[in-house]
Design an enzyme around this catalytic site. Structure first.
Site, PDB file in Angstrom:
ATOM      1  N   GLY A  15      19.089  95.854  25.496  1.00 12.50           N
ATOM      2  CA  GLY A  15      18.627  97.044  26.213  1.00 12.50           C
ATOM      3  C   GLY A  15      18.208  96.726  27.634  1.00 12.50           C
ATOM      4  O   GLY A  15      18.411  97.522  28.557  1.00 12.50           O
ATOM      5  N   ASN A  16      17.652  95.527  27.831  1.00 15.69           N
ATOM      6  CA  ASN A  16      17.212  95.131  29.171  1.00 15.69           C
ATOM      7  C   ASN A  16      18.358  94.598  30.025  1.00 15.69           C
ATOM      8  O   ASN A  16      18.190  94.392  31.226  1.00 15.69           O
ATOM      9  CB  ASN A  16      16.088  94.099  29.075  1.00 15.69           C
ATOM     10  CG  ASN A  16      14.813  94.704  28.534  1.00 15.69           C
ATOM     11  OD1 ASN A  16      14.407  95.771  28.949  1.00 15.69           O
ATOM     12  ND2 ASN A  16      14.198  94.049  27.573  1.00 15.69           N
ATOM     13  N   LYS A  37      16.757  87.374  18.578  1.00 16.25           N
ATOM     14  CA  LYS A  37      18.076  86.967  19.072  1.00 16.25           C
ATOM     15  C   LYS A  37      18.507  85.649  18.424  1.00 16.25           C
ATOM     16  O   LYS A  37      19.647  85.504  17.958  1.00 16.25           O
ATOM     17  CB  LYS A  37      18.060  86.832  20.591  1.00 16.25           C
ATOM     18  CG  LYS A  37      17.885  88.149  21.330  1.00 16.25           C
ATOM     19  CD  LYS A  37      17.763  87.934  22.828  1.00 16.25           C
ATOM     20  CE  LYS A  37      17.732  89.262  23.574  1.00 16.25           C
ATOM     21  NZ  LYS A  37      16.693  90.193  23.114  1.00 16.25           N
ATOM     22  N   LYS A  61       8.614  95.843  17.268  1.00 20.19           N
ATOM     23  CA  LYS A  61       9.757  96.159  18.129  1.00 20.19           C
ATOM     24  C   LYS A  61       9.289  96.905  19.376  1.00 20.19           C
ATOM     25  O   LYS A  61       8.718  97.999  19.283  1.00 20.19           O
ATOM     26  CB  LYS A  61      10.762  97.020  17.362  1.00 20.19           C
ATOM     27  CG  LYS A  61      11.969  97.459  18.182  1.00 20.19           C
ATOM     28  CD  LYS A  61      12.825  96.286  18.607  1.00 20.19           C
ATOM     29  CE  LYS A  61      14.049  96.748  19.386  1.00 20.19           C
ATOM     30  NZ  LYS A  61      14.799  95.624  19.933  1.00 20.19           N
ATOM     31  N   LYS A  94      18.555  95.311  17.201  1.00 26.38           N
ATOM     32  CA  LYS A  94      20.006  95.408  17.391  1.00 26.38           C
ATOM     33  C   LYS A  94      20.687  94.053  17.233  1.00 26.38           C
ATOM     34  O   LYS A  94      21.862  93.992  16.862  1.00 26.38           O
ATOM     35  CB  LYS A  94      20.341  96.053  18.727  1.00 26.38           C
ATOM     36  CG  LYS A  94      20.014  95.228  19.955  1.00 26.38           C
ATOM     37  CD  LYS A  94      21.194  94.412  20.479  1.00 26.38           C
ATOM     38  CE  LYS A  94      20.756  93.712  21.742  1.00 26.38           C
ATOM     39  NZ  LYS A  94      20.944  92.330  21.847  1.00 26.38           N
TER      40      LYS A  94
END
Length: 302
Positions: free
Chosen positions: A9-10, A264, A122, A206
Site C-alpha cells: 500500500g505504501n 512480508k 494491521k 496482503k
C-alpha cells in the site's frame, strides 16, 4: 516464469503523502510502468495493499453521521475496486493492446475465532502525531500504535485460510490474462454453520494472502514490492545491514516488527517453505533486478 507481484500500500501511496486521487494515480502510473518491464515472456499476476486507502474510506464513512459507518469488509471491497480500476487502466496504457487485463473482486475466508481479533496489529489509514492519534482513539474508539516515528490506527488482521475466487483466477491466468486480485488481502469473510459467507470487521495482511495465492497459482516467484530496498538486520541502528539472502531458518533471529516488515518476511517464508521456490522482498523501483535476484532480499528454503 509465472510471477506474483504483491504491491505494498505504501508503494502505491507514499508515507505522509496526502491521500488524494491525483497522488494515488501518479504512484500507480509509476507502478504500472515498473511492472511492464517484467511482463515479456512472463505471466504476471498483481496483488496489492490497501492500508492507506481503506483507512481513508473509513474516515470518510465515519464523517457522515446521518447513517451508521460502513463495516471494514465493505470498505475493503471499495478499495479493491478503486485501486484495481487505476491499476488496470494504467497497466493497459503501457502494455501491448493485445494483453488482456482484468480485476477480480476477491474474497478471502478467515476464521472468526482467530486470536488476531483480540490483538489488532494491521496499520490502516494516514499517519498522525502522537497527540492527534490519542485524541482520535478516544473520540472514535480506535486502537492506535506507533508506526516508526508516527502513529496509525490498527485493526484485526486474521490469517487467510482460503481465497474464494482462486479457481477463477487460475483459469484466467492459464488463458494468459493478467489478473489484478486479492487487493488488501481480499475482502475478509467467514463461513457460518450453514456454509453461508458473511463479511467480518478486519483487514487481512496482503502479503500473507499473496503468498497463499502464489502457492495456489503454482507461481515460480513471489515478489513483495514495497518502499524499502529489502530486509535489514538491525534496522534503525548504526549497524543496520541489508540482507541479500535470507534462509528460512534464519528468520526468527531477526525479531522483525509485527506491523511492518514482519508479515512480508513471514509471507516469503510461507511461500519458500511450501513450494521450495524463492521469494524476494525489495523496492518497486528495482523490480527487474528483484526478478533476476540482483536486488532486494531473496528468501530461500534451507
Amino acid at each position: 516464469m509465472k510471477i506474483l507481484v504483491a504491491l505494498g500500500g505504501n508503494a502505491l501511496l507514499k508515507r505522509s503523502e496526502p491521500l488524494t486521487a491525483t497522488n494515488q494515480r501518479a504512484n500507480i502510473n509509476i507502478a504500472a510502468e515498473r511492472i511492464s518491464r517484467i511482463t515479456e515472456n512472463n505471466q504476471v499476476v498483481v496483488a496489492h495493499g490497501n492500508g492507506p486507502q481503506v483507512g481513508l474510506l473509513a474516515l470518510q464513512s465515519a464523517a457522515y453521521t446521518e447513517v451508521e459507518a460502513y463495516p471494514l469488509d465493505v470498505l475493503g471491497a471499495e478499495s479493491e475496486a478503486m485501486i484495481g480500476y487505476m491499476l488496470e487502466q494504467e497497466l493497459g496504457n503501457v502494455l501491448p493492446p493485445e494483453q488482456r487485463i482484468v480485476t477480480i473482486l476477491t474474497m478471502t475466508e478467515v476464521d472468526p475465532k482467530d486470536p488476531a481479533f483480540d490483538n489488532p496489529t494491521k496499520f490502516i489509514g494516514p499517519v498522525y502525531g502522537q497527540e492527534m492519534a490519542e485524541q482520535l482513539a478516544e473520540q472514535k474508539g480506535w486502537v492506535v500504535k506507533p508506526d516508526g516515528p508516527y502513529y496509525r490506527r490498527v485493526v484485526a488482521s486474521p490469517l487467510p485460510k482460503r481465497i474464494i475466487e482462486q479457481e477463477a483466477i487460475n483459469h484466467l491466468v492459464d488463458k494468459n490474462t493478467m489478473v489484478i486480485c486479492a487487493g488488501g488481502g481480499g475482502i475478509p469473510t467467514y463461513l457460518d454453520e450453514n456454509q453461508k459467507l458473511h463479511g467480518v470487521e478486519a483487514v487481512i495482511d496482503k502479503d500473507l494472502c499473496s503468498a497463499l495465492l502464489a502457492e495456489n497459482l503454482d507461481a515460480d516467484l513471489l515478489v513483495i514490492a514495497t518502499d524499502v530496498e529489502g530486509v535489514y538486520k538491525g534496522w534503525g541502528t548504526p549497524d543496520q545491514e541489508l540482507l541479500s539472502t535470507l534462509k528460512v531458518s534464519e528468520i526468527d533471529e531477526l525479531n522483525l516488527a509485527a506491523g511492518s516488515m514482519g508479515p512480508k518476511v513471514e509471507a516469503a517464508r510461507n511461500f519458500a517453505q511450501h513450494t521450495g521456490k524463492r521469494a524476494v522482498i525489495g523496492a518497486l523501483a528495482d523490480i527487474e533486478d528483484l526478478v533476476l535476484g540482483k536486488a532486494g532480499t531473496t528468501v530461500v528454503p534451507d
